[in-house]
Design a protein around this motif. Structure first.
Motif, PDB file in Angstrom:
ATOM      1  N   LEU A  16       0.819  -1.214   0.000  1.00  0.00           N
ATOM      2  CA  LEU A  16       0.000   0.000   0.000  1.00  0.00           C
ATOM      3  C   LEU A  16       0.852   1.264   0.000  1.00  0.00           C
ATOM      4  O   LEU A  16       0.531   2.228  -0.705  1.00  0.00           O
ATOM      5  N   ASP A  17       1.932   1.273   0.767  1.00  0.00           N
ATOM      6  CA  ASP A  17       2.787   2.466   0.782  1.00  0.00           C
ATOM      7  C   ASP A  17       3.353   2.748  -0.608  1.00  0.00           C
ATOM      8  O   ASP A  17       3.373   3.893  -1.061  1.00  0.00           O
ATOM      9  N   ILE A  20       0.514   4.044  -2.933  1.00  0.00           N
ATOM     10  CA  ILE A  20       0.186   5.457  -2.676  1.00  0.00           C
ATOM     11  C   ILE A  20       1.258   6.354  -3.289  1.00  0.00           C
ATOM     12  O   ILE A  20       0.958   7.340  -3.976  1.00  0.00           O
ATOM     13  N   TYR A  23       0.947   6.382  -7.132  1.00  0.00           N
ATOM     14  CA  TYR A  23      -0.180   7.201  -7.593  1.00  0.00           C
ATOM     15  C   TYR A  23       0.135   8.687  -7.439  1.00  0.00           C
ATOM     16  O   TYR A  23      -0.248   9.498  -8.291  1.00  0.00           O
ATOM     17  N   GLN A  24       0.826   9.053  -6.371  1.00  0.00           N
ATOM     18  CA  GLN A  24       1.187  10.465  -6.182  1.00  0.00           C
ATOM     19  C   GLN A  24       2.190  10.911  -7.241  1.00  0.00           C
ATOM     20  O   GLN A  24       2.020  11.945  -7.891  1.00  0.00           O
ATOM     21  N   LEU A  31      -3.757  11.802  -1.741  1.00  0.00           N
ATOM     22  CA  LEU A  31      -4.316  10.906  -0.722  1.00  0.00           C
ATOM     23  C   LEU A  31      -5.509  11.569  -0.046  1.00  0.00           C
ATOM     24  O   LEU A  31      -5.406  12.690   0.469  1.00  0.00           O
ATOM     25  N   ARG A  34      -7.090   7.133   4.594  1.00  0.00           N
ATOM     26  CA  ARG A  34      -6.402   5.849   4.756  1.00  0.00           C
ATOM     27  C   ARG A  34      -6.896   5.229   6.054  1.00  0.00           C
ATOM     28  O   ARG A  34      -7.001   5.926   7.068  1.00  0.00           O
ATOM     29  N   ALA A  45      -6.799   2.839   1.125  1.00  0.00           N
ATOM     30  CA  ALA A  45      -6.499   4.261   0.968  1.00  0.00           C
ATOM     31  C   ALA A  45      -7.205   4.731  -0.286  1.00  0.00           C
ATOM     32  O   ALA A  45      -7.221   4.022  -1.300  1.00  0.00           O
ATOM     33  N   THR A  46      -7.799   5.916  -0.220  1.00  0.00           N
ATOM     34  CA  THR A  46      -8.406   6.479  -1.429  1.00  0.00           C
ATOM     35  C   THR A  46      -7.510   7.593  -1.954  1.00  0.00           C
ATOM     36  O   THR A  46      -7.000   8.422  -1.197  1.00  0.00           O
ATOM     37  N   MET A  47      -7.342   7.577  -3.270  1.00  0.00           N
ATOM     38  CA  MET A  47      -6.504   8.536  -3.983  1.00  0.00           C
ATOM     39  C   MET A  47      -7.397   9.312  -4.943  1.00  0.00           C
ATOM     40  O   MET A  47      -8.121   8.714  -5.747  1.00  0.00           O
ATOM     41  N   GLU A  55      -9.669   3.494  -5.024  1.00  0.00           N
ATOM     42  CA  GLU A  55      -9.567   2.931  -3.669  1.00  0.00           C
ATOM     43  C   GLU A  55      -8.538   1.806  -3.728  1.00  0.00           C
ATOM     44  O   GLU A  55      -8.777   0.764  -4.345  1.00  0.00           O
ATOM     45  N   LEU A  56      -7.394   2.029  -3.096  1.00  0.00           N
ATOM     46  CA  LEU A  56      -6.338   1.023  -3.038  1.00  0.00           C
ATOM     47  C   LEU A  56      -6.619   0.087  -1.868  1.00  0.00           C
ATOM     48  O   LEU A  56      -6.904   0.549  -0.760  1.00  0.00           O
TER      49      LEU A  56
END
Lengths: 141, 141
Positions: A16-17, A20, A23-24, A31, A34, A45-47, A55-56
């Motif tokens: 997940l890290d 995120i 995606y950034q 973000l 989370r 986490a939602t991005m 939604e990851l």
């Protein structure tokens, strides 16, 4: 039923890290939330991608729905979530049109959303989530 | 890069007529466009779900990108398309951040859209399409 829009795309990931961060950095995602939800077996986490949302989902164990998905298919798109303004009516409409429901009634999903899933057998292999934000709705149903 | 929103979700199907009918009947979808594009090996239809959009893709043969996807994975979600207002800049930004590009330059995709794909290796298994509608853009790039 009538959908308002695509609420989010669910994306199953191993890390997940790293997801995120990618995606950034690669897609300009921001973000939004989370949260780990042990009783649903995921950390999510939602991005935000402009007005769009991904939604990851990272499984908290192999014997969880997302964990089994990752073992079978590997990381990738997991579900499509549609925003509706009356989830009871949307579920009733989908069922009466012949959709196979996973959830007969809405339940509380991630981030406090009211959600219900339609089986991918009914939608040509796509797991569909109906989402009604918790502070909305007409009250009937 | 900066995305404006999710332009569409690509969904690979075996039977386009049945998929269109099921999106209409089960999910309230509205057919937007339908087109066969032999040199891309697909017949495609876009379905509007409120403000959201799904692009249904039926392969025109087994030896096409979507045909191979179906043989390997079966029907289901195929790609995530992000709408950008300057696709050359978005591609350059993604490449400089380390994304592996499938298309180094935009090309004409389905329905006349300007498109370019980012490899799923870079996005945790998700094939990402960048989309700029053909009548928009800043002209540089």
């Amino acid at each position: 039923m009538r959908a308002q829009t695509i609420h989010h795309i669910g994306h199953a990931v191993d890390d997940l890290d790293a997801a995120i961060a990618d995606y950034q950095q690669l897609l300009g995602g921001v973000l939004e939330h989370r949260e780990a939800v042990p009783d649903q077996g995921v950390e999510a986490a939602t991005m935000l991608l402009g007005d769009g949302r991904v939604e990851l989902l990272r499984p908290l164990g192999d014997d969880t729905p997302v964990g089994k998905f990752l073992q079978n298919r590997g990381p990738g798109m997991h579900h499509m979530a549609l925003r509706v303004d009356d989830i009871e009516q949307a579920l009733a409409d989908a069922a009466s049109a012949g959709a196979e429901l996973i959830d007969q009634q809405p339940r509380v999903g991630l981030f406090g959303l009211r959600v219900a899933f339609i089986h991918p057998h009914s939608v040509h292999g796509v797991l569909v989530e109906l989402v009604q934000p918790a502070n909305e709705g007409t009250g009937h149903g």
